[in-house]
Design an enzyme around this catalytic site. Sequence first.
Site, PDB file in Angstrom:
ATOM      1  N   GLY A  10       0.854  -1.197   0.000  1.00 14.36           N
ATOM      2  CA  GLY A  10       0.000   0.000   0.000  1.00 14.36           C
ATOM      3  C   GLY A  10       0.885   1.241   0.000  1.00 14.36           C
ATOM      4  O   GLY A  10       0.535   2.275   0.573  1.00 14.36           O
ATOM      5  N   ASP A  36       2.144  -1.972  -4.380  1.00 15.45           N
ATOM      6  CA  ASP A  36       0.770  -1.451  -4.369  1.00 15.45           C
ATOM      7  C   ASP A  36       0.039  -2.059  -5.564  1.00 15.45           C
ATOM      8  O   ASP A  36       0.654  -2.582  -6.491  1.00 15.45           O
ATOM      9  CB  ASP A  36       0.780   0.081  -4.481  1.00 15.45           C
ATOM     10  CG  ASP A  36      -0.491   0.724  -3.907  1.00 15.45           C
ATOM     11  OD1 ASP A  36      -0.381   1.423  -2.893  1.00 15.45           O
ATOM     12  OD2 ASP A  36      -1.577   0.526  -4.484  1.00 15.45           O
ATOM     13  N   TYR A 144     -15.487  -0.175   8.960  1.00 15.15           N
ATOM     14  CA  TYR A 144     -14.048   0.125   9.064  1.00 15.15           C
ATOM     15  C   TYR A 144     -13.573  -0.088  10.505  1.00 15.15           C
ATOM     16  O   TYR A 144     -12.583  -0.791  10.753  1.00 15.15           O
ATOM     17  CB  TYR A 144     -13.826   1.568   8.620  1.00 15.15           C
ATOM     18  CG  TYR A 144     -12.415   2.076   8.720  1.00 15.15           C
ATOM     19  CD1 TYR A 144     -11.395   1.565   7.920  1.00 15.15           C
ATOM     20  CD2 TYR A 144     -12.099   3.122   9.601  1.00 15.15           C
ATOM     21  CE1 TYR A 144     -10.106   2.075   8.002  1.00 15.15           C
ATOM     22  CE2 TYR A 144     -10.815   3.631   9.677  1.00 15.15           C
ATOM     23  CZ  TYR A 144      -9.825   3.105   8.884  1.00 15.15           C
ATOM     24  OH  TYR A 144      -8.554   3.624   8.963  1.00 15.15           O
TER      25      TYR A 144
HETATM   26  P1  NAD Z   1      -4.824   5.052   1.262  1.00 13.83           P
HETATM   27  O1  NAD Z   1      -6.176   4.624   0.826  1.00 13.83           O
HETATM   28  O2  NAD Z   1      -4.346   6.426   0.927  1.00 13.83           O
HETATM   29  O3  NAD Z   1      -3.737   4.021   0.734  1.00 13.83           O
HETATM   30  C1  NAD Z   1      -3.928   2.633   0.731  1.00 13.83           C
HETATM   31  C2  NAD Z   1      -3.126   2.058  -0.426  1.00 13.83           C
HETATM   32  O4  NAD Z   1      -3.358   0.653  -0.444  1.00 13.83           O
HETATM   33  C3  NAD Z   1      -3.558   2.612  -1.793  1.00 13.83           C
HETATM   34  O5  NAD Z   1      -2.441   3.107  -2.504  1.00 13.83           O
HETATM   35  C4  NAD Z   1      -4.186   1.405  -2.491  1.00 13.83           C
HETATM   36  O6  NAD Z   1      -3.954   1.380  -3.896  1.00 13.83           O
HETATM   37  C5  NAD Z   1      -3.485   0.247  -1.792  1.00 13.83           C
HETATM   38  N1  NAD Z   1      -4.253  -0.992  -1.874  1.00 13.83           N
HETATM   39  C6  NAD Z   1      -5.594  -1.145  -1.726  1.00 13.83           C
HETATM   40  N2  NAD Z   1      -5.943  -2.421  -1.908  1.00 13.83           N
HETATM   41  C7  NAD Z   1      -4.805  -3.097  -2.177  1.00 13.83           C
HETATM   42  C8  NAD Z   1      -4.509  -4.458  -2.461  1.00 13.83           C
HETATM   43  N3  NAD Z   1      -5.483  -5.378  -2.534  1.00 13.83           N
HETATM   44  N4  NAD Z   1      -3.209  -4.809  -2.657  1.00 13.83           N
HETATM   45  C9  NAD Z   1      -2.223  -3.878  -2.608  1.00 13.83           C
HETATM   46  N5  NAD Z   1      -2.451  -2.572  -2.359  1.00 13.83           N
HETATM   47  C10 NAD Z   1      -3.716  -2.188  -2.140  1.00 13.83           C
HETATM   48  O7  NAD Z   1      -4.746   4.826   2.845  1.00 13.83           O
HETATM   49  P2  NAD Z   1      -3.797   5.549   3.921  1.00 13.83           P
HETATM   50  O8  NAD Z   1      -4.504   6.771   4.372  1.00 13.83           O
HETATM   51  O9  NAD Z   1      -2.414   5.633   3.413  1.00 13.83           O
HETATM   52  O10 NAD Z   1      -3.913   4.504   5.108  1.00 13.83           O
HETATM   53  C11 NAD Z   1      -2.966   3.475   5.322  1.00 13.83           C
HETATM   54  C12 NAD Z   1      -3.366   2.701   6.567  1.00 13.83           C
HETATM   55  O11 NAD Z   1      -3.492   3.600   7.687  1.00 13.83           O
HETATM   56  C13 NAD Z   1      -4.735   2.005   6.453  1.00 13.83           C
HETATM   57  O12 NAD Z   1      -4.685   0.793   7.177  1.00 13.83           O
HETATM   58  C14 NAD Z   1      -5.668   2.964   7.161  1.00 13.83           C
HETATM   59  O13 NAD Z   1      -6.784   2.308   7.666  1.00 13.83           O
HETATM   60  C15 NAD Z   1      -4.785   3.490   8.266  1.00 13.83           C
HETATM   61  N6  NAD Z   1      -5.243   4.790   8.777  1.00 13.83           N
HETATM   62  C16 NAD Z   1      -5.203   5.913   8.012  1.00 13.83           C
HETATM   63  C17 NAD Z   1      -5.652   7.126   8.512  1.00 13.83           C
HETATM   64  C18 NAD Z   1      -5.614   8.392   7.692  1.00 13.83           C
HETATM   65  O14 NAD Z   1      -6.089   9.448   8.148  1.00 13.83           O
HETATM   66  N7  NAD Z   1      -5.040   8.375   6.499  1.00 13.83           N
HETATM   67  C19 NAD Z   1      -6.162   7.192   9.829  1.00 13.83           C
HETATM   68  C20 NAD Z   1      -6.224   6.026  10.589  1.00 13.83           C
HETATM   69  C21 NAD Z   1      -5.738   4.826  10.059  1.00 13.83           C
END
Ligand code: NAD
Length: 317
Positions: A10, A36, A144
Site C-alpha cells: 500500500g 501497491d 471500518y
Molecule cells: P490510502 O487509501 O491512501 O492508501 C492505501 C493504499 O493501499 C492505496 O495506494 C491502495 O492502492 C493500496 N491498496 C488497496 N488495496 C490493495 C490491495 N489489494 N493490494 C495492494 N495494495 C492495495 O490509505 P492511507 O490513508 O495511506 O492509510 C494506510 C493505513 O493507515 C490504512 O490501514 C488505514 O486504515 C490506516 N489509517 C489511516 C488514517 C488516515 O487518516 N489516512 C487514519 C487512521 C488509520
Amino acid sequence: MKKDKILVIGACGQIGVELTLALRKMYGDGNVVASDLREEHELLKGTGPYVSLDVMNKEMLHVLVIRHNITQIYLLAAILSATGEKNPLLAWHINMASLLNVLDIAKEEGLDKIYWPSSIAVFGPDSPKRETPQHTVIEPTTIYGISKFAGERWCEYYNTRYGIDVRSLRYPGLISYKSAPGGGTTDYAVEIYHDALEEGSYKCFLKEDTYLPMMYMPDAIRATIELMEAESARIGVRSAYNLSAMSFSPKEISAAIKEHIPTFTISYEPDYRQQIADGWPQSIDDELAAKHWGWKPEFDLQKMTADMLKNLKLQKG
Ligand code: NAD
C-alpha cells in the site's frame, strides 16, 4: 545501515508514500521494497525497488517475501472509513484477509517485525468522547472500525500465540500535502487547505463544531518509526496504541487558515460522513505510548497550518 529488508504494502497511499521515503533514508533505498495495486507514485519513482502486488493474492505475496528476503512488512493497504460504508462486505473482506495473509506469512517465514495501523475508528458512540483511554468501551459502529478492532485482536493473538513481533498504532485523522487522502472521514482537513489556496473558500461535509483527533503526517511517520525502532520489551500493548497530537473542529481549522488568508470563507453541508464522525472520540489519551516508548507530538494546529500552506503554495507554483 541496517540489514533489515522491508516490504511496504500500500506504498502509493497517503501514508505509504511518505513512510516508504522515510524508511529508504534509514535503511537504504535498495532495502525497502514498495508495493501497491496502483501504478508507482510519482514521488517514489527512481527512489528504490517497486513491485506491483495485490495483497489479497497470498501466494504472490509469499513468493515476493521469499524472493526479496523480506524481514519486515508494513501493511498499509486497506479500505478506509467513508469508502467502507459504501461497500461494507468488501471492506471487511479486504481489511481482514490482507492482515491475515501477512500475519500468516510472518509466522511461516519467521519474519522479524510486522507493522499494521489501526485507527481511532475502533471507538464507538458508547466510548468516552474526550481523552478516550486506551482500555475502555470499544463498540465500533462502522465496518471500518469493526475491521480495525478485529484486526487488533488478531495482532495480539499472533503475538501471544506465535510470538510474532507485531506493532500497531491507532492513528487519528492524518493531514499531509505530499499524497492525497484515500476516502476517510477526516479528509476534509486536507481538502480545506487545497481549496483555501485554489478557490479561497471550502464547502465542508462536517458540521462546524465537529471535533476530531488529528495529526500532521511528519508526526505520524515519526511515531511509526519510533514504535518500530523501540526495544521489543518496551511494547506493552500488542493490539494497538492510542496516539494523539491535536484535536480541532472545522470552525477552528478555518480560523487558523484565516490567519494566513483573511478572505477565506467556509460553508457547511454535512453528509453521511457526519454520522461516522459523531460516533468517534473528540480527543485521545495516549499516555501509554508516551510512557512505553516516549511518544511526544511536535505539531499543533497553528504550526501545521503554517507548514501546510507554505508547502502547498510551493507545490502549486
Ligand atoms: P490510502 O487509501 O491512501 O492508501 C492505501 C493504499 O493501499 C492505496 O495506494 C491502495 O492502492 C493500496 N491498496 C488497496 N488495496 C490493495 C490491495 N489489494 N493490494 C495492494 N495494495 C492495495 O490509505 P492511507 O490513508 O495511506 O492509510 C494506510 C493505513 O493507515 C490504512 O490501514 C488505514 O486504515 C490506516 N489509517 C489511516 C488514517 C488516515 O487518516 N489516512 C487514519 C487512521 C488509520
